[in-house]
Design an enzyme around this catalytic site. Structure first.
Site, PDB file in Angstrom:
ATOM      1  N   LEU A 240       1.069  -1.312   0.130  1.00  5.95           N
ATOM      2  CA  LEU A 240       0.063  -0.016  -0.187  1.00  5.95           C
ATOM      3  C   LEU A 240       0.786   1.494   0.370  1.00  5.95           C
ATOM      4  O   LEU A 240       0.159   2.111   0.139  1.00  5.95           O
ATOM      5  CB  LEU A 240      -1.280   0.213   1.529  1.00  5.95           C
TER       6      LEU A 240
ATOM      7  N   LYS B  20     -15.279  -2.023   5.644  1.00  7.62           N
ATOM      8  CA  LYS B  20     -15.672  -2.462   5.911  1.00  7.62           C
ATOM      9  C   LYS B  20     -13.943  -3.178   6.911  1.00  7.62           C
ATOM     10  O   LYS B  20     -13.635  -3.575   7.274  1.00  7.62           O
ATOM     11  CB  LYS B  20     -16.155  -3.907   5.901  1.00  7.62           C
TER      12      LYS B  20
ATOM     13  N   GLN C 139     -11.989  -1.433   9.423  1.00  7.21           N
ATOM     14  CA  GLN C 139     -12.633  -1.367  10.378  1.00  7.21           C
ATOM     15  C   GLN C 139     -12.391  -2.789  10.848  1.00  7.21           C
ATOM     16  O   GLN C 139     -11.875  -2.423  11.897  1.00  7.21           O
ATOM     17  CB  GLN C 139     -14.051  -1.266  10.830  1.00  7.21           C
TER      18      GLN C 139
ATOM     19  N   CYS D 201      27.578  -0.708 -13.025  1.00  4.79           N
ATOM     20  CA  CYS D 201      28.182  -2.534 -12.339  1.00  4.79           C
ATOM     21  C   CYS D 201      28.028  -3.366 -13.561  1.00  4.79           C
ATOM     22  O   CYS D 201      29.324  -3.117 -14.035  1.00  4.79           O
ATOM     23  CB  CYS D 201      27.053  -2.741 -11.643  1.00  4.79           C
TER      24      CYS D 201
ATOM     25  N   HIS E 273      26.905   2.188  -7.809  1.00  7.14           N
ATOM     26  CA  HIS E 273      25.822   2.043  -7.998  1.00  7.14           C
ATOM     27  C   HIS E 273      25.741   3.601  -8.037  1.00  7.14           C
ATOM     28  O   HIS E 273      25.131   3.608  -6.652  1.00  7.14           O
ATOM     29  CB  HIS E 273      24.877   1.206  -7.160  1.00  7.14           C
TER      30      HIS E 273
ATOM     31  N   GLU F 122      23.283   5.046  -8.811  1.00  8.88           N
ATOM     32  CA  GLU F 122      21.487   5.348  -8.612  1.00  8.88           C
ATOM     33  C   GLU F 122      21.221   5.348  -6.799  1.00  8.88           C
ATOM     34  O   GLU F 122      19.789   6.046  -6.917  1.00  8.88           O
ATOM     35  CB  GLU F 122      20.412   5.135  -9.009  1.00  8.88           C
TER      36      GLU F 122
END
Length: 557
Positions: free
Chosen positions: A15, A193, A196, A383, A520, A522
């Protein structure tokens, strides 16, 4: 004294707890508070280093060489505090530590149990992680508990958080619970629901959340928020709607506008200055109003799962912001190139081959690299992408047709890339490295500073030296460097002590922009500053596009 915010998740996984936690941290930091984040992972693996990218996604490497969850990458991109090994721990590490103590006799013959021994150890790890923050003693430590409420694996972590909150007393800890409010198309309404029930499950453990972050594909109406408030016993103003956004960098403003930081500061009795989120607004403005547009092809074997390249994708997005250039990333399966050739690359403005491992798909990547070199298309190899660029150059320019890496072919006589433990020095002698060697076995991890060769493109990009993070077992073999250099390849950076090649490039007389890096980059890119290598790469892609367009216009004229 450090105060704690525990972020838990319910209903389903994925999520965005990491983004929510990082966004809250960014808001609190903008209010002048010192903030750090921790991630608790319930799996029994000691770390994600050996886990499949298909299951776990990217492994994020910290400055001190820890292989950690990809959420730590989000943390570093959202706040200025750097993450360390202590900021991420797993069930495996907790049990390993407790068993080691039991074997030493630290528990004085007691029966070792989940409560209190495992939960005490979790609390100790949390406090140790917060205390090790690079920002000094943090005002707030945000602790993301991995997994979903109801998972058996998460129970010890939730129990430890409950105990810690009780032990620390009022206004020292609070709980933020992230849940899903799904839209049911057949009913034409949002369903509360699941939220809840998730809160009910959390309260059964003994935790009553102070804030609910309710994820949905749309903004949740006030009447639905009131309904959630009534059934979950959370104040209505603390039921916060978190809807889908087209950029994660919009989330801090979304949460601030609904008062999340004010609720947290009130609960923890903090009185910081007002939030200033102008930096985030400016970044979103740059992202949404580019002046240019380029298409970059990312050639790899995990192209169906972008979580495997999370930091890389974000680094290109940061470069997009700082160059006013929309970057479209086209994911290209290297095995498709092996089957169908390089036709799918011919419309691209640049080619990127990221890190990876294993033989599958490597010949397709090498074919893509050869195309980029011969067609003068900007190329960045990271890499494995650098190693394959060296192999391609050795084969197609130097003439070592069977050049390869021992990762793919143990029998190759021309080991231009080899395992650290079977590495050759410049005289051709095999250098044996063991667990006691400075490199620590067969994996090079963490940050390392290296001087850059003057007069190179690398110097134009980085300056006099480069300090980046590593995660690899194989190195370019120094034995073949003289032949590679004779063919025109430039080793533009080396490690100061081991003399290992860190960066390679082609001179502009051979190619306008062709760079390979063993590290790396990034992992150190942030939306605040971007990254010099990725900015230069995007600028090169734009220059190539413009020159190609000019040539096409000239042909038509």
């Amino acid at each position: 004294m450090t105060k704690y915010v525990f972020v838990t998740g319910g209903v389903v996984s994925s999520l965005g707890k990491g983004i929510a936690a990082a966004s809250l941290a960014a808001i609190l930091e903008s209010r002048g508070l010192k903030v750090t984040l921790l991630k608790l992972d319930p799996y029994i693996n000691v770390d994600p280093g050996t886990m499949s990218p298909f299951q776990h996604g990217e492994v994020f490497v910290t400055e001190d060489g820890a292989e950690t969850d990809l959420d730590l990458g989000h943390y570093e991109r959202f706040i200025s505090t750097k993450m360390r090994k202590a900021n991420n721990f797993t069930t495996g590490q907790i049990y390993e530590s407790v068993i080691r103590k039991e074997r030493r006799g630290d528990y004085l013959g007691k029966t070792v149990q989940v409560i209190p021994h495992i939960t005490n150890e979790i609390q100790a790890f949390i406090e140790r992680g917060a205390a090790s923050a690079t920002c000094g003693e943090p005002d707030v430590a945000i602790v993301e508990v991995g997994g979903t409420v109801g998972d058996i694996e998460s129970l010890p972590f939730l129990e430890a958080a409950r105990q810690m909150s009780l032990r620390m007393g009022r206004n020292s800890a609070c709980f933020v619970h992230l849940t899903l409010v799904p839209w049911v198309a057949t009913a034409g309404e949002l369903k509360t629901k699941p939220t809840q029930h998730s809160v009910q499950k959390l309260r059964e453990i003994g935790i009553s959340p102070h804030v609910l972050l309710c994820r949905a594909d749309r903004r949740i109406p006030d009447d639905e928020r009131a309904k959630i408030s009534m059934f979950s016993n959370v104040p209505e103003d603390a039921v916060i709607s978190v809807w889908d956004a087209d950029s994660i960098y919009k989330i801090p403003q979304m949460l601030h506008d609904q008062g999340l930081d004010a609720i947290i500061c009130e609960e923890l009795k903090l009185e910081p200055k007002a939030a200033d989120l102008s930096m985030w607004s400016d970044l979103v403005e740059k992202l949404e109003h580019p002046r240019h547009e380029v298409t970059i092809g990312m050639v790899g074997k995990y192209v169906d799962l972008t979580e495997s390249y999370k930091s890389l994708i974000e680094a290109l997005r940061h470069a997009s912001m700082h160059t006013s250039t929309k970057v479209n990333i086209e994911y290209i399966d290297s095995e498709e190139i092996e089957t169908h050739g390089v036709e799918s690359l011919k419309h691209l403005d640049a080619v990127l081959v990221p890190g990876g491992f294993g033989r599958r798909g490597t010949e397709g990547k090498i074919a893509a690299i050869r195309y980029a070199r011969e067609a003068k298309v900007p190329y960045l190899g990271i890499c494995l992408g650098m190693q394959l660029a060296v192999i391609e150059f050795a084969r197609d320019v130097v003439g070592l047709k069977d050049a390869n890496s021992t990762e793919f072919d143990q029998e190759t006589p021309n080991r231009v890339v080899a395992l650290i433990t079977e590495w050759y020095d410049r005289e051709g002698r095999v250098e044996k490295r063991t667990e006691e060697s400075d490199l620590g076995g067969t994996m090079r991890l963490g940050s390392q500073r290296c001087p850059i060769k003057p007069g190179t493109m690398a110097e134009e990009i980085y300056g006099k030296d480069v300090n980046e993070r590593h995660r690899h077992r194989y190195e370019v073999n120094n034995r073949f460097v003289p032949q590679l250099e004779a063919g025109g390849l430039i080793i533009s950076a080396r490690t100061p002590s081991e003399d290992l090649p860190e960066m390679m490039e082609l001179p502009r007389s051979m190619h306008p922009w062709f760079v390979g890096v063993q590290f790396h980059p990034e992992f150190t890119s942030t939306p605040r500053d971007g990254h010099p290598l990725f900015k230069s790469f995007v600028e090169a892609a734009l220059a190539h596009q413009q020159s190609r367009t000019a040539a096409e216009v000239g042909e038509k004229a």
